[in-house]
Motif scaffolding. Sequence first.
Motif, PDB file in Angstrom:
ATOM      1  N   LYS A  31       0.860  -1.185   0.000  1.00 18.47           N
ATOM      2  CA  LYS A  31       0.000   0.000   0.000  1.00 18.47           C
ATOM      3  C   LYS A  31       0.898   1.238   0.000  1.00 18.47           C
ATOM      4  CE  LYS A  31      -3.883   2.279   0.791  1.00 18.47           C
ATOM      5  NZ  LYS A  31      -4.999   2.294  -0.132  1.00 18.47           N
ATOM      6  N   LEU A  36       6.056   7.304   5.787  1.00 17.99           N
ATOM      7  CA  LEU A  36       6.027   6.348   6.900  1.00 17.99           C
ATOM      8  C   LEU A  36       6.224   7.041   8.237  1.00 17.99           C
ATOM      9  CD1 LEU A  36       8.197   3.415   5.522  1.00 17.99           C
ATOM     10  CD2 LEU A  36       5.713   3.474   5.807  1.00 17.99           C
TER      11      LEU A  36
ATOM     12  N   LEU B 224       3.222  -1.086   4.047  1.00 16.00           N
ATOM     13  CA  LEU B 224       3.124   0.336   3.690  1.00 16.00           C
ATOM     14  C   LEU B 224       4.425   0.775   3.011  1.00 16.00           C
ATOM     15  CD1 LEU B 224       1.498   1.670   6.974  1.00 16.00           C
ATOM     16  CD2 LEU B 224       0.361   0.976   4.863  1.00 16.00           C
ATOM     17  N   ASP B 232       9.672   0.283   2.987  1.00 14.89           N
ATOM     18  CA  ASP B 232       8.382  -0.287   3.383  1.00 14.89           C
ATOM     19  C   ASP B 232       8.337  -0.571   4.881  1.00 14.89           C
ATOM     20  OD1 ASP B 232      10.135  -2.349   3.418  1.00 14.89           O
ATOM     21  OD2 ASP B 232       8.827  -3.787   2.439  1.00 14.89           O
ATOM     22  N   PHE B 233       7.133  -0.784   5.337  1.00 16.14           N
ATOM     23  CA  PHE B 233       6.907  -0.969   6.769  1.00 16.14           C
ATOM     24  C   PHE B 233       5.654  -1.825   6.932  1.00 16.14           C
ATOM     25  CE2 PHE B 233       5.466   0.685  10.992  1.00 16.14           C
ATOM     26  CZ  PHE B 233       6.599   0.346  11.706  1.00 16.14           C
ATOM     27  N   ARG B 234       5.817  -3.031   7.576  1.00 10.67           N
ATOM     28  CA  ARG B 234       4.668  -3.959   7.695  1.00 10.67           C
ATOM     29  C   ARG B 234       3.835  -3.597   8.914  1.00 10.67           C
ATOM     30  NH1 ARG B 234       5.997  -8.838   4.644  1.00 10.67           N
ATOM     31  NH2 ARG B 234       4.528 -10.058   5.822  1.00 10.67           N
TER      32      ARG B 234
END
Lengths: 590, 293
Positions: A31, A36, B224, B232-234
Amino acid sequence: MHFLSLLPFGLFILVPGIILLYILKQKSQDKDISSLYLWRETYKNIEASTPWEKLKNNLLMYIQIAVIISIILALAGPYIANMGKESKNVIMVFDNSGSMNALYNEKESRLDAAKKKAVEYVEQWGGQVNVTLLCSNQNTRVVLSNNKDTRKIKEAIYSLDSTDVEGDLNGSVSMVKSMAEQWDSYEALFFTDSSLNLGKINGNLVDVSSQKDNASIDYISCEYTKENEISGVAKVTNHGRENINGDINLYVNDKIVKIEKTGEIKPGENANVYFENIPLKNKEESIVICAEWNEKDALEADNRSYTQLGVGEKTKVLLISEQNIFLEKAILTMEQVDLYKANSIEAANETGNYDLYIYDGVTPDTLPEGNVVLINPTETEGSKEIFSYKEENKEGAVVNINPQSYTRLIDNDFSFGVGKYKVLKPRGNAEIFLKSKKDSLGFIVERKKGKVGVIAFDIHNSDFPLQTEYPILMNQLLGQMIKTELLSEKVITAGENYEINQVSYTKEKVGVYSVSGESVEGTKEETLVVNFPTGKESDLINEVVQSNEKNKKEQNNSIGIIGTINIKPYFIWIAFILVGIEWIAYLKWK
Amino acid sequence: MEEKLFDGAFYAKLSKLRMSNRVKLTMGLSGGRKSTQKGNSVEFSDFREYMLGDDIRKIDWNAYGRMNRLFVKLFQEEKEGNYRIYIDGSKSMDYGSSNKSIFARRIAGMFAYVALYNLDRVYLTQLRERNTVPGKGKTGRQAFSKLLVEMENMTFEGNTNLHESIRKCPISGRGVSIIISDFFQEEDLEPMLRYLAYQKQEIILVHVLANEEVTPDLEGHLNLIDMETQRDFRVSMSNQVLKVYDKTLKKFRGNMEKLARKYRAHYLYVNTKDGLDKIIELSKKSQIMDYKS
């Protein structure tokens, strides 16, 4: 914690399955987001505020695994041993009647299945339970008493033999009841395929019945229609749930002589199959005839029925006596004997020939040909060839046994008292079987045309008939005088008694037996055929129902374990609670 | 179809706005804004007694007649205001169903329009990861159309360090610096504010967030991906996580507000879904703008 069954543990394979599903499910979706920055900050806050947050993501999985484990444990029948105050006494009753030989599944019989289940229980008890083993068909027998040794109990269970006997477990219920009186608490397990009323005893049925189709030969009856020709009829019953149509094989002395079709037989009905004018090569003294149902079914033992032809005629005995009830009773103990009575010698002379003449208190002038017994004889012309008269009425004496082959069932020390007796001296070679000092009070003299047995006192004038040995000795003596069949019965049903020399025996398996025994004519061999009790034991589709006066529950399959706490319900509750928690958690975190 | 950056409704809203007098200017060329300096203009400011050397044309003879003393009239000098508008040009601004980049440019357009119609000078700069080009000062109403073209041609890429980029733009004299950004950056914002304050700038921080960032509609297990860095970041979404996110966002805004207060800056926070009305309302509340009477 112990378990009734380890099989459900195989379901643990589901646990890695659930984990795998979660791993696959957790393949997260990519997504795109603007930054972040805030999410990292968010997770720092989450970790700081709730250390269990990481776990929470997979909490549903953990709950599901816990539910699975709870269900598996519940299925395995968990219990805690040695926790109850109850004593640990179990009476295991095995039904080993004929129907227990029927197939339980493709490989094992009902009795084998019962043994297997019993061994499972014993292994689970782990030597903590006092086990008493009973084996019951129409009689109940104690196989093992009050034993904790698992190995010995298992050996005893495995050593149980199958029988073809008609079953009646009510006797075992009574025995269990009386045995149980010695214990404060107990439990009885009946491994059976039949319904049973347990009354007030604390027991349960372990059902080993199986709904199987079966057909039986209920009987075969034959007769000679000509000298070398027999005819007969066999009855076939369909105990199954479907129509049957097959062949009946007829065997004579193990050789097949005829095959007949039964025609269509509906469930619960029977048919007679006729065998007519079957020629025999030779007319033999005795032949064994067998009718066999030629199809394979759940119970093999009832597929054959036997009978015999050519069994000898009965022995005719003439008793000449004014009144001697003791003697009559003694004669009637003999099988295959027809007793005729006469009050006087004159009346006796008017009748035909007999196999044995018994003169009580009188002696004819001429002894008849054949076998004769003289009791308290008088001196006549006829008696002179047997003995010489020495003294009329000698005062009392103690009479002892002088051992002979026909007195073998009597103790050598046996003795009885006689008020008066006649002193007789036998002629020729006589077998003396009763004596008092030097006097011979009982002997048998061989003559050309038969034997003559002599008892030299009036039976009424002694305490001989009051002794338990009296009927035995008289039976043996009279048997020595006449020809008799060795076997009292030549065709029996499994479990029924037959007698050889007044001693009862039984056979528990169907088949043809060669039986030998000592008869008055020496060692003799005869054929005994044993049939299956089809009336009660061939119906294999009866539903097993347990009746119990304590609680009128029927078909209670749950076996309580003595001295243990059954914790199965707790695991079921835990599973329910966990499912509830999971549902709430799912709704909350969705 | 791409959303039109500036439409009729946009212009209608702007026509009634003007910058507040609150922003005091002392430097710059003559313009339409009142300076704190006294000078030559028609706007009367004060009286003082005549001193030698004063222009006798400014003596108030009426006052002399009434009080028999010489007073000179003081007039407020009208100066030109310098408005520096910085638009965050990072990729993160190109986000949201109601796109932040469009909204940021509309806000910039609004400020520029009002400034230009007040005869002020506007410097429009897009802050980029590399090669940030300082905007040239534009004045006059006709300059507005040029600024619009400039804004329409803006692209949003990369990861911008606001402080570093602003330092590349020379600032001379007092003025107003308007920074329009989502302020999603790991680097501390304080040095930037300190720098602008040092440069005697009236600071206006316009914090623009897309509705998807304010109330994320996310669920399940997500990976993400940062649009700027591609890192990314779960995350496993849950109500609890979203609650904490909301708290984090509020805390972030609170920190921004605190920081703004420290440097006497205006902090205007706006969700793109609220539209320009919200920013106008906030501007009026903060006395940055008001309606023409």
